[in-house]
Structure formats: C-alpha cells, structure tokens
Design a protein around this motif. Structure first.
Motif, short mmCIF file in Angstrom:
data_model
loop_
_atom_site.label_atom_id
_atom_site.label_comp_id
_atom_site.label_asym_id
_atom_site.label_seq_id
_atom_site.Cartn_x
_atom_site.Cartn_y
_atom_site.Cartn_z
N PHE A 81 0.60 -1.45 -0.18
CA PHE A 81 0.01 -0.08 0.07
C PHE A 81 0.98 1.20 -0.17
O PHE A 81 0.57 2.32 -0.79
N THR A 85 0.40 2.02 -3.72
CA THR A 85 -0.68 2.92 -4.02
C THR A 85 -0.51 4.24 -3.60
O THR A 85 -0.94 5.24 -4.34
N ARG A 87 2.59 5.48 -3.50
CA ARG A 87 3.94 5.49 -4.15
C ARG A 87 4.92 6.47 -3.33
O ARG A 87 5.66 7.09 -3.61
N ALA A 190 -0.91 -2.29 -10.78
CA ALA A 190 -0.79 -2.33 -9.24
C ALA A 190 -1.34 -3.53 -8.76
O ALA A 190 -0.73 -4.22 -8.04
N TYR A 194 1.09 -5.67 -6.46
CA TYR A 194 0.38 -6.17 -4.87
C TYR A 194 0.68 -7.73 -4.67
O TYR A 194 1.11 -8.25 -3.86
N GLN A 304 2.21 5.73 -12.20
CA GLN A 304 0.90 6.41 -11.94
C GLN A 304 0.29 6.49 -13.51
O GLN A 304 0.87 6.92 -14.31
#
Length: 306
Positions: A81, A85, A87, A190, A194, A304
């Motif tokens: 995370f 997420t 970054r 992502a 993950y 991103q």
C-alpha cells in the motif's frame, strides 16, 4: 577425516543458505515487478516470531509455519500500500517496516515469554528425500534437512519456470521494465505488483520460520541478524537471474559456514572476520565489483496512470 569435514561443511552450508533461498525467491519476484521490498528483513523476523509463538501455542510446528505465513499478510499489504498505492519511497518504507517489526517482535516476546525466557518450541521434522544415503555420513549431514528446505527448492524451481515460460512470468517481467505498456495492454500494474509483494512477504515469513522452528527451535530478539539484507545483496550479486541468485545464496551460506568449519581444521582466523565475511561479499556485490548489474528498468519507480 577430510571426507567427514567436507560432508559436514556441505550440510552446514546448505542449512545456512536455505533461509536465503526461500526469501530470495519471493524478493526476486517482487523486484522483477518493480518493487524493491527492503522490508524483507522485518518480514523474516516477524515470520520467525509468529511461527515460534504459533508452534508453542498449538504444539504443532506445521501450524506455527501456517500461522506465520498467514500472519505476515497484513505487513505485506502495508508495504504494498505504501510503495504502490501511495507511491512512497520504497527504501524509506522498507526501513520503517523493519524498525516496526524489530520493535513489535521484541515487545511481544517480552510480554508473552519474559525478557530472559529460554523457551524451547516444537520444531519442524527433518527428512531425507528418497532415502538418499540415509544412515550414512553423507545422508545424515547433507541430505537430512528440514522438509521445508526441500519444499523451498521446489518452489524456487517452479518460480524460475513461471518467470521464464508462462504468461504470468512475462507480465511480471514486463511490469518491472515497461509498466505503461502493460497498463495499455489492459492488465493492472498495481494488482501484479501487489501480488508480487504479497508473495515476497509469504516467502520471507517461511524463511524466518526456517530459522526459528526449523533450526534452533526457539526465538530470540533480532534473530534474523541482517539476513534479509543479504537476500537483497544475493539478488544484486545474481544480476536479477534466478540461477545466479541461487548460487549467490549458496556462496553466502558457505561463507557463513566457514566460521564453524575452519576451527575444526586448526586454521586460526579471527572470529570477527569470519562473521563479517558474507557481509563483505555482499558489499562487493552491491558496489558492482563482481561485474555489471542490469536491474529491471522500473525498479523502485512508482507508476501512475496518466
């Protein structure tokens, strides 16, 4: 006598390299996907504690291992995370989680067992595959290892096959080199990252469990003692290739084994030098003195969507 010492040395080197191999399998997948999971040290330490506590609580080392592998998931998701997420800087978040794991396991250990506890917990059974040399010197010193060592080798081989020959492996490698192209193809960058970090955490927990309930059958504060950083160094040493990373882990295991074997040969080398030897090899690897390294292009670079 030389034959006996050689067998003991090989068995000891494999035993000491096994936690590195387990953790490096997961860490390599994470780095291939573009995430440098520097919290592998903290995850190993957490896994070592959870497996020891679970084994003590249930009386079953297998359940202790399972508890460690499940219990590490929240910490793995936290690392994912923060770095994927949010970054955040992957080096900083990893160091923060390592500190959290060290403090958390130390506090939990002292609260549950006491600061001066010498608890002994049930440990994982050893196994000699296919009866290889069972009852002989070679069988009892080289092949008679904790069963998790052999399971780890199987996972290592399967991971190498998946990374090289399957669609999933192609996607993992692509995310680590050209994440925008992967995103444009319709795959989720992502989600892949993950999954890679989660796999790294589970393998790190298994590696820590191998130390606590596979080797010494107890837990001590900070018992991983920098092994997680050797894992990262082994991947750099191996140039992000699974075969060379395996050889690097075995080399570090052999270097660690020397501190126990050289005194048996009446070779007097300062103990401090033998202890620092694997870390010295790791320093040479990180410094790039063993050849040119080619890291995944997008390693440590947050992605991103535009």
């Amino acid at each position: 006598m030389t034959y006996e010492l050689a067998a003991i040395f090989l068995g000891s080197a494999l035993r000491l390299a096994a936690p590195l191999l387990l953790a490096a399998t997961g860490e390599l997948v994470s780095q291939k996907s573009g995430v440098l999971n520097t919290s592998v040290e903290g995850m190993m330490l957490t896994g070592a504690f959870l497996s020891a506590y679970g084994s003590w609580l249930t009386g079953s080392p297998t359940l202790g291992l399972l508890i460690a592998m499940i219990g590490i998931i929240p910490l793995s998701l936290l690392q994912a995370f923060l770095s994927i997420t949010l970054r955040s800087n992957q080096l900083v978040t990893g160091i923060g989680i390592n500190i959290l794991a060290l403090g958390g396991t130390t506090l939990a250990y002292r609260e549950i067992f006491g600061a001066r506890s010498n608890m002994i917990v049930p440990g994982l059974d050893k196994w000699t595959p296919f009866g290889l040399g069972h009852g002989t010197l070679i069988g009892d010193t080289i092949f008679n290892q904790v069963w998790l060592v052999y399971l780890g080798l199987v996972i290592l081989i399967l991971t190498g096959i998946i990374l090289r020959y399957t669609t999933l492996g192609i996607a993992i490698n692509a995310v680590g080199t050209a994440p925008r192209a992967v995103d444009q193809s319709g795959l989720s960058v992502a989600k892949i990252r993950y999954g890679a970090v989660l796999f790294s955490g589970i393998m790190s927990a298994a590696a820590g469990s191998l130390i606590s309930i596979g080797d010494i059958h107890t837990f001590t504060e900070g018992m991983t003692n920098g092994i997680g950083f050797l894992v990262i160094a082994a991947i750099i040493f191996g140039n992000w290739k699974i075969g060379r990373t395996t050889l690097a882990c075995l080399l570090f295991g052999a270097a660690s084994s020397l501190q126990f074997q050289l005194p048996l040969l009446n070779i007097h080398v300062p103990t401090a030098l033998l202890i620092v030897l694997p870390y010295l090899l790791a320093l040479l690897a990180v410094a790039g003195l063993i050849g040119r390294q080619t890291a995944p292009t997008a390693l440590t670079q947050p992605y991103q969507r535009s």
